[in-house]
Design a protein around this motif. Structure first.
Motif, PDB file in Angstrom:
ATOM      1  N   LYS A   1       0.836  -1.205   0.000  1.00  0.00           N
ATOM      2  CA  LYS A   1       0.000   0.000   0.000  1.00  0.00           C
ATOM      3  C   LYS A   1       0.868   1.252   0.000  1.00  0.00           C
ATOM      4  O   LYS A   1       0.558   2.243  -0.691  1.00  0.00           O
ATOM      5  N   LEU A   2       1.942   1.231   0.759  1.00  0.00           N
ATOM      6  CA  LEU A   2       2.858   2.373   0.777  1.00  0.00           C
ATOM      7  C   LEU A   2       3.514   2.572  -0.587  1.00  0.00           C
ATOM      8  O   LEU A   2       3.696   3.701  -1.038  1.00  0.00           O
ATOM      9  N   ALA A   3       3.869   1.498  -1.243  1.00  0.00           N
ATOM     10  CA  ALA A   3       4.480   1.595  -2.572  1.00  0.00           C
ATOM     11  C   ALA A   3       3.523   2.248  -3.564  1.00  0.00           C
ATOM     12  O   ALA A   3       3.921   3.107  -4.367  1.00  0.00           O
ATOM     13  N   GLU A   4       2.270   1.859  -3.493  1.00  0.00           N
ATOM     14  CA  GLU A   4       1.267   2.445  -4.387  1.00  0.00           C
ATOM     15  C   GLU A   4       1.066   3.931  -4.082  1.00  0.00           C
ATOM     16  O   GLU A   4       0.965   4.759  -4.986  1.00  0.00           O
ATOM     17  N   GLY A   5       1.022   4.281  -2.798  1.00  0.00           N
ATOM     18  CA  GLY A   5       0.873   5.685  -2.425  1.00  0.00           C
ATOM     19  C   GLY A   5       2.055   6.524  -2.859  1.00  0.00           C
ATOM     20  O   GLY A   5       1.896   7.659  -3.318  1.00  0.00           O
ATOM     21  N   TRP A   6       3.259   5.950  -2.698  1.00  0.00           N
ATOM     22  CA  TRP A   6       4.460   6.676  -3.123  1.00  0.00           C
ATOM     23  C   TRP A   6       4.435   6.914  -4.622  1.00  0.00           C
ATOM     24  O   TRP A   6       4.733   8.022  -5.084  1.00  0.00           O
TER      25      TRP A   6
ATOM     26  N   ALA B   1       6.701  13.216 -20.101  1.00  0.00           N
ATOM     27  CA  ALA B   1       7.549  12.505 -19.143  1.00  0.00           C
ATOM     28  C   ALA B   1       6.847  11.253 -18.650  1.00  0.00           C
ATOM     29  O   ALA B   1       5.636  11.249 -18.422  1.00  0.00           O
ATOM     30  N   LEU B   2       7.629  10.209 -18.466  1.00  0.00           N
ATOM     31  CA  LEU B   2       7.210   9.007 -17.771  1.00  0.00           C
ATOM     32  C   LEU B   2       8.116   8.833 -16.549  1.00  0.00           C
ATOM     33  O   LEU B   2       9.263   9.291 -16.544  1.00  0.00           O
ATOM     34  N   PRO B   3       7.611   8.172 -15.488  1.00  0.00           N
ATOM     35  CA  PRO B   3       8.405   8.085 -14.257  1.00  0.00           C
ATOM     36  C   PRO B   3       9.632   7.199 -14.402  1.00  0.00           C
ATOM     37  O   PRO B   3       9.717   6.348 -15.295  1.00  0.00           O
TER      38      PRO B   3
ATOM     39  N   PRO C   1      18.055   0.354 -11.898  1.00  0.00           N
ATOM     40  CA  PRO C   1      16.690   0.728 -12.297  1.00  0.00           C
ATOM     41  C   PRO C   1      15.639  -0.218 -11.699  1.00  0.00           C
ATOM     42  O   PRO C   1      15.821  -1.426 -11.676  1.00  0.00           O
ATOM     43  N   VAL C   2      14.556   0.372 -11.205  1.00  0.00           N
ATOM     44  CA  VAL C   2      13.367  -0.365 -10.793  1.00  0.00           C
ATOM     45  C   VAL C   2      12.304  -0.251 -11.869  1.00  0.00           C
ATOM     46  O   VAL C   2      11.665  -1.230 -12.243  1.00  0.00           O
ATOM     47  N   PHE C   3      12.134   0.966 -12.362  1.00  0.00           N
ATOM     48  CA  PHE C   3      11.217   1.216 -13.474  1.00  0.00           C
ATOM     49  C   PHE C   3      11.746   2.420 -14.230  1.00  0.00           C
ATOM     50  O   PHE C   3      12.063   3.450 -13.626  1.00  0.00           O
TER      51      PHE C   3
ATOM     52  N   ALA D   1       5.972  -0.809  -6.396  1.00  0.00           N
ATOM     53  CA  ALA D   1       6.084   0.550  -6.920  1.00  0.00           C
ATOM     54  C   ALA D   1       6.228   0.527  -8.431  1.00  0.00           C
ATOM     55  O   ALA D   1       5.588   1.317  -9.150  1.00  0.00           O
ATOM     56  N   GLY D   2       7.060  -0.375  -8.949  1.00  0.00           N
ATOM     57  CA  GLY D   2       7.229  -0.482 -10.392  1.00  0.00           C
ATOM     58  C   GLY D   2       5.941  -0.848 -11.101  1.00  0.00           C
ATOM     59  O   GLY D   2       5.621  -0.305 -12.161  1.00  0.00           O
ATOM     60  N   ASP D   3       5.169  -1.763 -10.497  1.00  0.00           N
ATOM     61  CA  ASP D   3       3.884  -2.153 -11.092  1.00  0.00           C
ATOM     62  C   ASP D   3       2.925  -0.960 -11.145  1.00  0.00           C
ATOM     63  O   ASP D   3       2.206  -0.761 -12.133  1.00  0.00           O
TER      64      ASP D   3
END
Length: 504
Positions: A283-288, A366-368, A355-357, A321-323
């Protein structure tokens, strides 16, 4: 209401041209030509502001409050036109600009209420003690007084709330200081229509014409001339570390140095403590990911760094987070130059972290991009601790509590710092709090720093390089203090005292 910019400067009630022109580079729609600013226009604006200062500083708090409210009303009267040209120039969505307009008018009305209350004046009175031994005490009264004409620089990422009629302008006008604004060339039409609103409010309330001027400018010379002008007594700035530091140095090098209230750069670290990571890492990863990519990451409070314990839970956080980031669509950045700088920052990060994503950013879109590294590598290479303006994030993993503290202690000044914690994390949080209090102007628990509440208790500032004055804020009612100074009056007859100090 439709609006077509005429490309002129507003100097003490007159719309004037300068020398040459520059052309806007909108995200969509037709470009427009704007008159270039000049040193002569800066001189005229500063002189008009100085001429207006005595009368404007002497206005009642009620009259200034009505003026601020009139500006808000005039901005709202141009709402549709402001949104249309703001969206065209910046690429920001209409909903974001509508919200930012509400924040801008809300700031103006907040300062109107604030000065009506009068608490900001900090009035004090020590009555005379003529019989005191061994020496009598004189009658002493104190209050805050406006400092003089203020220069304000529009920000690229907030065409309304941190630009022509934004928080710097609102707080300076509330304090009783005339304002000279240098508009940002990324959104000159937006700046111009807001200047028209302020001009209309000046006329409607009978304020001195020189209380506000607006100068277009796409050259460094105009900004340098403004901060060096001897009649300018303070500067409000939101922008890059490089540009802000150059202007700060000019202010300090003047024969009469003046305060430069600059907001410059911050990576806004977040610390995910062990129990919180175990309980809700996904959940934290999604929020970040959501906070990191909000507005294409073009917020000064963008959470560009997140620190957590090393291990399988950190690996799962990175995967989640990458997903989440893979679902983010390309977003237009404010200017071609900002987009180019973002890509360069991502390339630098890729050279020192895993790299993670990595989204492929092209043109102005821009893309993250998110990278992962260890605390050892982070502490060894300062590159990853530098702000990249855009949706770029870095995950730093630590081997224990002491190393998490070491990472926190290594950071430069920040606008914000966040603790993600559960009840079982309190002991570690207590160790981190004294460090973070020295590093950041705002500390959050279990939230995301994007989104700055405009309120009495807000601090938007921090130790350098987050800002150039750690004791100030550019958001909230305490922002008015930047443009005031205390004056003590000793044995001054009542009739000579400022109106607000009589009878105190």
């Amino acid at each position: 209401m439709t609006f077509t910019p005429h490309g002129k400067h507003l100097i003490a009630g007159e719309w004037l041209t300068g020398e040459g022109t520059f052309r806007s580079a909108p995200a969509h729609g037709a470009p427009h030509d704007f008159s270039g600013g000049t040193v002569d226009l800066v001189n005229r604006a500063a002189e008009a502001a100085e001429e207006a200062f005595a009368d404007y500083a002497a206005t009642s708090r009620e009259d200034r409050a009505l003026f601020l409210e009139a500006i808000a009303d005039q901005i709202e009267a141009r709402a549709e036109a402001i949104t249309a040209i703001g969206s065209a120039e910046t690429g920001l969505p209409e909903a974001r600009l509508n919200g930012e307009r509400g924040r801008t008018t809300g700031q103006l009305r907040l300062f109107a209420d604030h000065i009506r209350k009068g608490d900001y004046l900090d009035r004090r009175h020590d009555p005379a003690l003529p019989d005191r031994q061994p020496l009598p005490r004189p009658d002493l009264r104190l209050m805050q007084r406006p400092i003089g004409p203020v220069a304000v620089f529009g920000a690229s990422n907030f065409p309304l709330a941190f630009s022509t009629a934004g928080g710097d302008t609102a707080s300076a006008l509330a304090a009783g200081c005339p304002v000279v604004v240098k508009g940002h060339p990324a959104h000159p039409g937006t700046g111009e229509i807001v200047a028209q609103a302020i001009h209309a409010a000046i006329q409607a309330t009978g304020m001195p014409a020189g209380v506000f001027s607006f100068i277009h400018g796409d050259s460094h010379a105009v900004g340098a001339a403004l901060v060096q002008h001897p009649l300018i007594k303070a500067v409000g700035f939101t922008g890059s570390l490089r540009g802000g530091r150059a202007l700060f140095d000019l202010c300090a090098a003047r024969p009469e140095p003046i305060p430069f209230f600059g907001e410059l750069g911050s990576i806004n670290p977040g610390f995910v403590l062990p129990k919180a990571l175990a309980a809700r890492g996904a959940k934290l990863a999604e929020g970040w990911a959501g906070s990191l990519t909000m507005g294409a990451g073009q917020f000064c409070t963008n959470p560009g760094l997140i620190v957590m314990p090393k291990g399988v839970l950190a690996d799962a956080f990175a995967t989640a987070a990458g997903d989440a980031l893979a679902k983010i669509a390309p977003q237009a950045m404010l200017t071609d130059g900002i987009a180019e700088a973002y890509r360069a920052g991502a390339e630098r990060a890729a050279g020192v972290a895993t790299p993670v994503f990595e989204g492929v950013s092209e043109g102005r879109n821009a893309l993250p991009a998110v990278y992962k590294t260890t605390a050892e590598e982070f502490l060894r290479d300062h590159t990853l601790a530098e702000e990249v303006f855009g949706p770029l994030g870095v995950i730093v993993t630590v081997t224990g509590e002491d190393q998490m503290l070491e990472v926190a202690q290594s950071l430069e000044g920040q606008l914000t710092a966040t603790l993600h914690l559960d009840d079982g994390d309190m002991d570690l949080a207590r160790r981190l709090m004294p460090v973070l209090e020295r590093k950041a102007g705002r500390i959050l628990a279990n939230g995301w720093p994007t989104g700055v509440e405009v309120a009495d208790a807000m601090v938007h500032g921090g130790p350098y390089p987050a800002s150039t004055n750690f004791g100030a804020t550019s958001v909230g009612t305490m922002a008015i203090r930047r443009f005031l100074r205390p004056v003590s009056y000793q044995n001054i007859p009542e009739a000579l005292l400022p109106e607000d100090l009589r009878g105190v």
